[in-house]
Motif scaffolding. Structure first.
Motif, PDB file in Angstrom:
ATOM      1  N   PHE A 132     -13.887   6.739  25.935  1.00  0.00           N
ATOM      2  CA  PHE A 132     -13.592   7.179  24.563  1.00  0.00           C
ATOM      3  C   PHE A 132     -12.140   6.871  24.211  1.00  0.00           C
ATOM      4  O   PHE A 132     -11.842   6.292  23.148  1.00  0.00           O
ATOM      5  N   THR A 133     -11.239   7.240  25.100  1.00  0.00           N
ATOM      6  CA  THR A 133      -9.804   7.083  24.823  1.00  0.00           C
ATOM      7  C   THR A 133      -9.408   5.616  24.736  1.00  0.00           C
ATOM      8  O   THR A 133      -8.666   5.213  23.826  1.00  0.00           O
ATOM      9  N   LEU A 134      -9.879   4.800  25.656  1.00  0.00           N
ATOM     10  CA  LEU A 134      -9.543   3.374  25.637  1.00  0.00           C
ATOM     11  C   LEU A 134     -10.024   2.712  24.348  1.00  0.00           C
ATOM     12  O   LEU A 134      -9.308   1.897  23.757  1.00  0.00           O
TER      13      LEU A 134
ATOM     14  N   LYS B  85      -7.633   1.094  21.091  1.00  0.00           N
ATOM     15  CA  LYS B  85      -7.705  -0.299  20.644  1.00  0.00           C
ATOM     16  C   LYS B  85      -7.550  -0.417  19.136  1.00  0.00           C
ATOM     17  O   LYS B  85      -7.046  -1.423  18.640  1.00  0.00           O
ATOM     18  N   VAL B  86      -7.999   0.619  18.415  1.00  0.00           N
ATOM     19  CA  VAL B  86      -7.890   0.580  16.952  1.00  0.00           C
ATOM     20  C   VAL B  86      -6.775   1.475  16.444  1.00  0.00           C
ATOM     21  O   VAL B  86      -6.383   1.387  15.274  1.00  0.00           O
ATOM     22  N   ASN B  87      -6.259   2.355  17.314  1.00  0.00           N
ATOM     23  CA  ASN B  87      -5.199   3.290  16.903  1.00  0.00           C
ATOM     24  C   ASN B  87      -4.358   3.646  18.127  1.00  0.00           C
ATOM     25  O   ASN B  87      -4.648   4.616  18.820  1.00  0.00           O
ATOM     26  N   PRO B  88      -3.303   2.869  18.412  1.00  0.00           N
ATOM     27  CA  PRO B  88      -2.490   3.105  19.612  1.00  0.00           C
ATOM     28  C   PRO B  88      -1.811   4.472  19.646  1.00  0.00           C
ATOM     29  O   PRO B  88      -1.384   4.920  20.717  1.00  0.00           O
ATOM     30  N   ASP B  89      -1.727   5.154  18.505  1.00  0.00           N
ATOM     31  CA  ASP B  89      -1.020   6.439  18.443  1.00  0.00           C
ATOM     32  C   ASP B  89      -1.910   7.642  18.744  1.00  0.00           C
ATOM     33  O   ASP B  89      -1.427   8.780  18.768  1.00  0.00           O
ATOM     34  N   ILE B  90      -3.177   7.400  18.981  1.00  0.00           N
ATOM     35  CA  ILE B  90      -4.105   8.526  19.118  1.00  0.00           C
ATOM     36  C   ILE B  90      -3.891   9.257  20.442  1.00  0.00           C
ATOM     37  O   ILE B  90      -3.533   8.662  21.459  1.00  0.00           O
TER      38      ILE B  90
ATOM     39  N   VAL C  44      -4.131   1.351  32.126  1.00  0.00           N
ATOM     40  CA  VAL C  44      -3.023   2.090  32.736  1.00  0.00           C
ATOM     41  C   VAL C  44      -3.424   3.554  32.822  1.00  0.00           C
ATOM     42  O   VAL C  44      -3.968   4.117  31.861  1.00  0.00           O
ATOM     43  N   ASP C  45      -3.171   4.175  33.965  1.00  0.00           N
ATOM     44  CA  ASP C  45      -3.575   5.572  34.117  1.00  0.00           C
ATOM     45  C   ASP C  45      -2.525   6.519  33.540  1.00  0.00           C
ATOM     46  O   ASP C  45      -1.478   6.088  33.040  1.00  0.00           O
ATOM     47  N   ALA C  46      -2.804   7.819  33.619  1.00  0.00           N
ATOM     48  CA  ALA C  46      -1.940   8.830  33.013  1.00  0.00           C
ATOM     49  C   ALA C  46      -0.560   8.874  33.652  1.00  0.00           C
ATOM     50  O   ALA C  46       0.391   9.382  33.043  1.00  0.00           O
ATOM     51  N   ASN C  47      -0.440   8.346  34.859  1.00  0.00           N
ATOM     52  CA  ASN C  47       0.869   8.310  35.533  1.00  0.00           C
ATOM     53  C   ASN C  47       1.665   7.049  35.219  1.00  0.00           C
ATOM     54  O   ASN C  47       2.771   6.869  35.722  1.00  0.00           O
TER      55      ASN C  47
ATOM     56  N   ASN D  88     -11.749   9.281  39.269  1.00  0.00           N
ATOM     57  CA  ASN D  88     -11.171  10.630  39.399  1.00  0.00           C
ATOM     58  C   ASN D  88      -9.761  10.671  38.826  1.00  0.00           C
ATOM     59  O   ASN D  88      -8.903  11.386  39.329  1.00  0.00           O
ATOM     60  N   TRP D  89      -9.524   9.902  37.761  1.00  0.00           N
ATOM     61  CA  TRP D  89      -8.211   9.827  37.140  1.00  0.00           C
ATOM     62  C   TRP D  89      -8.388   9.612  35.640  1.00  0.00           C
ATOM     63  O   TRP D  89      -9.436   9.154  35.180  1.00  0.00           O
ATOM     64  N   PHE D  90      -7.356   9.988  34.889  1.00  0.00           N
ATOM     65  CA  PHE D  90      -7.344   9.799  33.445  1.00  0.00           C
ATOM     66  C   PHE D  90      -6.549   8.557  33.077  1.00  0.00           C
ATOM     67  O   PHE D  90      -5.573   8.201  33.755  1.00  0.00           O
ATOM     68  N   VAL D  91      -6.961   7.931  31.974  1.00  0.00           N
ATOM     69  CA  VAL D  91      -6.155   6.835  31.421  1.00  0.00           C
ATOM     70  C   VAL D  91      -4.993   7.418  30.632  1.00  0.00           C
ATOM     71  O   VAL D  91      -4.983   8.606  30.271  1.00  0.00           O
ATOM     72  N   ARG D  92      -4.030   6.592  30.371  1.00  0.00           N
ATOM     73  CA  ARG D  92      -2.893   7.020  29.556  1.00  0.00           C
ATOM     74  C   ARG D  92      -3.388   7.364  28.149  1.00  0.00           C
ATOM     75  O   ARG D  92      -4.221   6.670  27.570  1.00  0.00           O
ATOM     76  N   GLY D  93      -2.887   8.449  27.619  1.00  0.00           N
ATOM     77  CA  GLY D  93      -3.309   8.895  26.299  1.00  0.00           C
ATOM     78  C   GLY D  93      -4.186  10.124  26.323  1.00  0.00           C
ATOM     79  O   GLY D  93      -4.427  10.744  25.292  1.00  0.00           O
ATOM     80  N   VAL D  94      -4.664  10.507  27.529  1.00  0.00           N
ATOM     81  CA  VAL D  94      -5.448  11.741  27.665  1.00  0.00           C
ATOM     82  C   VAL D  94      -4.497  12.864  28.004  1.00  0.00           C
ATOM     83  O   VAL D  94      -3.720  12.789  28.967  1.00  0.00           O
ATOM     84  N   GLU D  95      -4.546  13.927  27.219  1.00  0.00           N
ATOM     85  CA  GLU D  95      -3.682  15.080  27.443  1.00  0.00           C
ATOM     86  C   GLU D  95      -4.507  16.232  27.999  1.00  0.00           C
ATOM     87  O   GLU D  95      -5.444  16.693  27.369  1.00  0.00           O
ATOM     88  N   GLY D  96      -4.159  16.677  29.161  1.00  0.00           N
ATOM     89  CA  GLY D  96      -4.893  17.761  29.809  1.00  0.00           C
ATOM     90  C   GLY D  96      -4.951  17.516  31.296  1.00  0.00           C
ATOM     91  O   GLY D  96      -4.952  16.369  31.757  1.00  0.00           O
ATOM     92  N   GLU D  97      -4.996  18.595  32.059  1.00  0.00           N
ATOM     93  CA  GLU D  97      -5.033  18.484  33.498  1.00  0.00           C
ATOM     94  C   GLU D  97      -6.447  18.106  33.964  1.00  0.00           C
ATOM     95  O   GLU D  97      -7.441  18.549  33.411  1.00  0.00           O
ATOM     96  N   LEU D  98      -6.484  17.290  35.006  1.00  0.00           N
ATOM     97  CA  LEU D  98      -7.746  16.951  35.632  1.00  0.00           C
ATOM     98  C   LEU D  98      -7.923  17.856  36.844  1.00  0.00           C
ATOM     99  O   LEU D  98      -7.236  17.673  37.851  1.00  0.00           O
ATOM    100  N   PRO D  99      -8.817  18.834  36.779  1.00  0.00           N
ATOM    101  CA  PRO D  99      -8.985  19.766  37.902  1.00  0.00           C
ATOM    102  C   PRO D  99      -9.369  19.021  39.169  1.00  0.00           C
ATOM    103  O   PRO D  99     -10.055  17.998  39.113  1.00  0.00           O
ATOM    104  N   SER D 100      -8.946  19.541  40.306  1.00  0.00           N
ATOM    105  CA  SER D 100      -9.307  18.916  41.584  1.00  0.00           C
ATOM    106  C   SER D 100     -10.734  19.301  41.958  1.00  0.00           C
ATOM    107  O   SER D 100     -11.261  20.304  41.502  1.00  0.00           O
TER     108      SER D 100
END
Length: 364
Positions: free
Chosen positions: A177-179, A183-188, A329-332, A352-364
């Motif tokens: 979803f985020t990727l 692509k259409v809105n880099p600021d999202i 690119v991942d969240a790091n 088991n990782w988020f892409v850059r642009g996702v805000e929120g913790e990924l629980p272990s």
């Protein structure tokens, strides 16, 4: 799974007769009929996940008629309750049992070991056995379309995502979803709230409100009830449905949704058992195979947005679009895959990782 409902409601298909199975006994049916069981994690009235599996069961009945006898058990919690229900279906003579939840994977394997002559199919899991097969869907493909639309429709550049459990199926959907949105809105930005349940309308609605309070003007979800869409409708923002067409619950807000089409798969696997050709395996179909379909697009969508969305849908159908092609690119800030490459199915299944642009913790 967090669900306190009883799980003693069973339905026999051929005559649509409701019955309660008492553990240790079984209804008497003709020997020549194939007995097929279905185990659902939420009520069939959830208007989402279990409802669409129930539609698939009804497709089996319509296709095979009196040649099959089907049983469903709804609202089954994960863990010991699931083990008891699956065991009872095996004890009562079912030849093929579908367990429709990732959380039913281990109980299915445990029961299958004790009943080697029964075929089992676990939905969205990843472990197989000689008599256990796995079937899944590329739900994340639908979320590529969601993300594209969200990126074009948001005014706050903030989208809310209600997530159930931190398993690869859910994580890959958030990332896809985020990727697509980027692509259409880099600021999202995509804000994620974890609810740790598949079905809890009150909790899902509360999660939607949390995201609305954080400025989200679009709500999407990987949970089973229409409650998030209903809350979006009340707030005057947009939403995307999950598992089924939820537009009836949010006529203005519902932009489109994923519709799971399990019927053809169920029919094929029942036929395989009848033919003696059933084999274990791992099926992962998507939009191109018709297992994942899109709900009708909201008439309020601008023509330009709808054109782009249907173009993405067609690209997914014909295989010219890979949702996880690089660069990613991942969240790091680390490059996961470079330009010209793409993640393999195995890598996606293990995500088991988020892409850059996702805000929120990924629980272990």
């Amino acid at each position: 799974m967090e669900n306190r409902r009883k799980f003693n409601r069973l339905t026999l298909s051929g005559f649509c007769v409701a019955a309660s199975i008492a553990f240790g006994s079984a209804p008497v049916i003709a020997e020549e009929k194939l007995k097929v069981g279905f185990v659902y994690p939420s009520p069939i009235g959830d208007n989402g996940w279990s409802y669409r599996h129930e539609v698939g069961r009804q497709d089996v009945i319509a296709h095979f008629g009196d040649n099959v006898e089907t049983t469903f058990v709804e609202s089954v919690p994960e863990g010991p309750d699931a083990t008891r229900v699956i065991t009872q279906l095996a004890l009562s003579g079912h030849d093929l049992i579908f367990t429709a939840s990732f959380g039913f994977m281990e109980p299915t394997l445990q029961v299958a070991e004790k009943f080697p002559d029964v075929r089992f199919e676990n939905n969205t899991g990843f472990k197989t056995a000689p008599n256990v097969s796995v079937y899944n869907a590329r739900f994340h493909e639908g979320r590529v379309i969601f993300g594209t639309i969200a990126g074009m429709m948001t005014e706050t550049n903030t989208v809310g995502y209600i997530a159930s459990f931190p398993i690869p199926e859910v994580i890959m959907g958030i990332n896809a979803f985020t990727l697509a949105a980027q692509k259409v809105n880099p600021d999202i930005e995509v804000k994620v709230v974890w609810v740790n349940t598949w079905y809890n309308p009150a909790l899902e609605a509360d999660a939607a409100q949390v995201l609305l309070d954080q400025g989200a003007d679009i709500i999407t979800q990987h949970t089973n009830s229409p409650a998030p869409c209903q809350r979006a409708e009340e707030a005057g923002v947009y939403c995307f449905g999950q598992d089924a067409d939820m537009s009836q619950f949010a006529e203005q807000a519902h932009l489109t949704g994923i519709v799971n089409n399990w019927g053809p798969y169920y029919i094929r696997r029942v036929q395989d058992v009848m033919d003696g050709s059933w084999e274990t395996g791992h099926t992962w179909d998507g939009i191109s195979d018709g297992l994942v379909m899109m709900a009708p697009y909201n008439k309020s969508l601008p023509d330009g947005v709808k054109t782009v969305a249907t173009g993405i849908e067609q690209a997914l159908k014909d295989g010219t679009l890979n949702p996880f092609s690089g660069p990613i690119v991942d969240a790091n800030g680390d490059t996961v895959i470079g330009q010209g490459d793409a993640l393999t199915d195995k890598q996606v299944h293990e995500m088991n990782w988020f892409v850059r642009g996702v805000e929120g913790e990924l629980p272990s």
